[in-house]
Design a protein around this motif. Sequence first.
Motif, PDB file in Angstrom:
ATOM      1  N   UNK A 295      -8.723   0.973   5.826  1.00  0.00           N
ATOM      2  CA  UNK A 295      -8.757   2.395   5.453  1.00  0.00           C
ATOM      3  C   UNK A 295      -8.571   2.556   3.948  1.00  0.00           C
ATOM      4  N   UNK A 296      -7.936   1.567   3.297  1.00  0.00           N
ATOM      5  CA  UNK A 296      -7.806   1.611   1.841  1.00  0.00           C
ATOM      6  C   UNK A 296      -9.140   1.465   1.147  1.00  0.00           C
ATOM      7  N   UNK A 297     -10.062   0.685   1.744  1.00  0.00           N
ATOM      8  CA  UNK A 297     -11.415   0.566   1.197  1.00  0.00           C
ATOM      9  C   UNK A 297     -12.118   1.916   1.288  1.00  0.00           C
ATOM     10  N   UNK A 298     -12.006   2.562   2.439  1.00  0.00           N
ATOM     11  CA  UNK A 298     -12.616   3.876   2.631  1.00  0.00           C
ATOM     12  C   UNK A 298     -12.016   4.881   1.647  1.00  0.00           C
ATOM     13  N   UNK A 299     -10.693   4.857   1.495  1.00  0.00           N
ATOM     14  CA  UNK A 299     -10.024   5.764   0.564  1.00  0.00           C
ATOM     15  C   UNK A 299     -10.512   5.518  -0.860  1.00  0.00           C
ATOM     16  N   UNK A 300     -10.720   4.267  -1.217  1.00  0.00           N
ATOM     17  CA  UNK A 300     -11.210   3.914  -2.551  1.00  0.00           C
ATOM     18  C   UNK A 300     -12.632   4.412  -2.755  1.00  0.00           C
ATOM     19  N   UNK A 301     -13.491   4.244  -1.747  1.00  0.00           N
ATOM     20  CA  UNK A 301     -14.870   4.724  -1.835  1.00  0.00           C
ATOM     21  C   UNK A 301     -14.894   6.237  -2.034  1.00  0.00           C
ATOM     22  N   UNK A 302     -14.063   6.955  -1.291  1.00  0.00           N
ATOM     23  CA  UNK A 302     -13.993   8.413  -1.445  1.00  0.00           C
ATOM     24  C   UNK A 302     -13.500   8.789  -2.840  1.00  0.00           C
ATOM     25  N   UNK A 303     -12.544   8.021  -3.354  1.00  0.00           N
ATOM     26  CA  UNK A 303     -12.020   8.290  -4.698  1.00  0.00           C
ATOM     27  C   UNK A 303     -13.103   8.079  -5.752  1.00  0.00           C
ATOM     28  N   UNK A 304     -13.882   7.010  -5.604  1.00  0.00           N
ATOM     29  CA  UNK A 304     -14.972   6.743  -6.543  1.00  0.00           C
ATOM     30  C   UNK A 304     -15.990   7.875  -6.493  1.00  0.00           C
TER      31      UNK A 304
END
Length: 355
Positions: A295-304
Amino acid sequence: MRIGIVGLGVISKVYLETLREFAETTVTAVADLVPERASAVVGARATSVDEIYTAPDVDLILNLTIPTAHSAVARSAIAGGKHVYGEKPLAISTVESREILSLAENAGVQVGCAPDSVLGTGVQTARATLDSGGIGAPFAATAFMTTPGHERWHPDPEFYYRHGGGPLMDMGPYYISALVTLLGPVRRVVGMASTPQATRTIGSGPRAGTVFPVEVATHVTGVLEHNTGALSTMMMSFGVWAGQLPRIEIYGTEGALSVPDPNGFEGTVSVFHPSDPQWSVVQPSAGYLGANRGCGVVDMVRAIDHGMPSRASGELAHHVLDVMESLLAAADSGKSVDVLSMCDRPAAVPLGGGD
């Protein structure tokens, strides 16, 4: 965001499941030093470790290799113009992690790092309780992780007992990331460490009975002084057969807070107030629901996508590594050690992750 995975060990299965659940991410390529592991992944192109860093169908490298390889993989990904998200720790030294962040800044790419368990409802609900003044002003915390050691169940456990391993480097990121999320960054530490057993014996798998040397401290204890003045007492051990210690507790001027295992995403949050002799369960009020590794990868993608800082960021991971490195240095010197790095307290996660 098109994801390329490097390293297809046991943990990769969970990441693959998580990333396939979200529309924001698709796994396009996978690579491992053992080619058969890559070819066994369904729905993604198997490729070589060297090729994946420059693959045109990959935007972000997910680094799931062993700790000693984290830095090399991250540097290669950045050199290929890819964002990179890695398993913890970000590197095995702050010299390496600082270089990763510098290279990423120069390349205009983002760095993220596990653990992302702090984004689940457990730690985030605890944070929401703190931020609402639920226990007054927090001034202290405890954090305990005890186990007899991973060699009892892991068929190839040696890396847990070499440089870059040990209970602090292996499990400390979960606990320190949670403490920083709850109480803010750390400015100074004191600590002590020991290695009660010079060797360990593999307890399962085809190599059961194999004896190997221990090269790191396997019992580490210390105190972290946060910027707010709050003091967190920690114990990380690969030598305790059994215990009944809490995972994390926070103590405030108007009550106490029980935080679930930061190695998990959910769990029960409880609060105690002096007006009520019983601990009360706090219903989930923040964090990703039903979250798992990835979920941290998903959170990072959303942040980008939104031009925002990611929560499981490289800066946080570097600070956590600096805290751990400083704690071991304090144990060696017998003196307090200032933590030279700094990071922002990650943004809170609204209930459901804001999706």
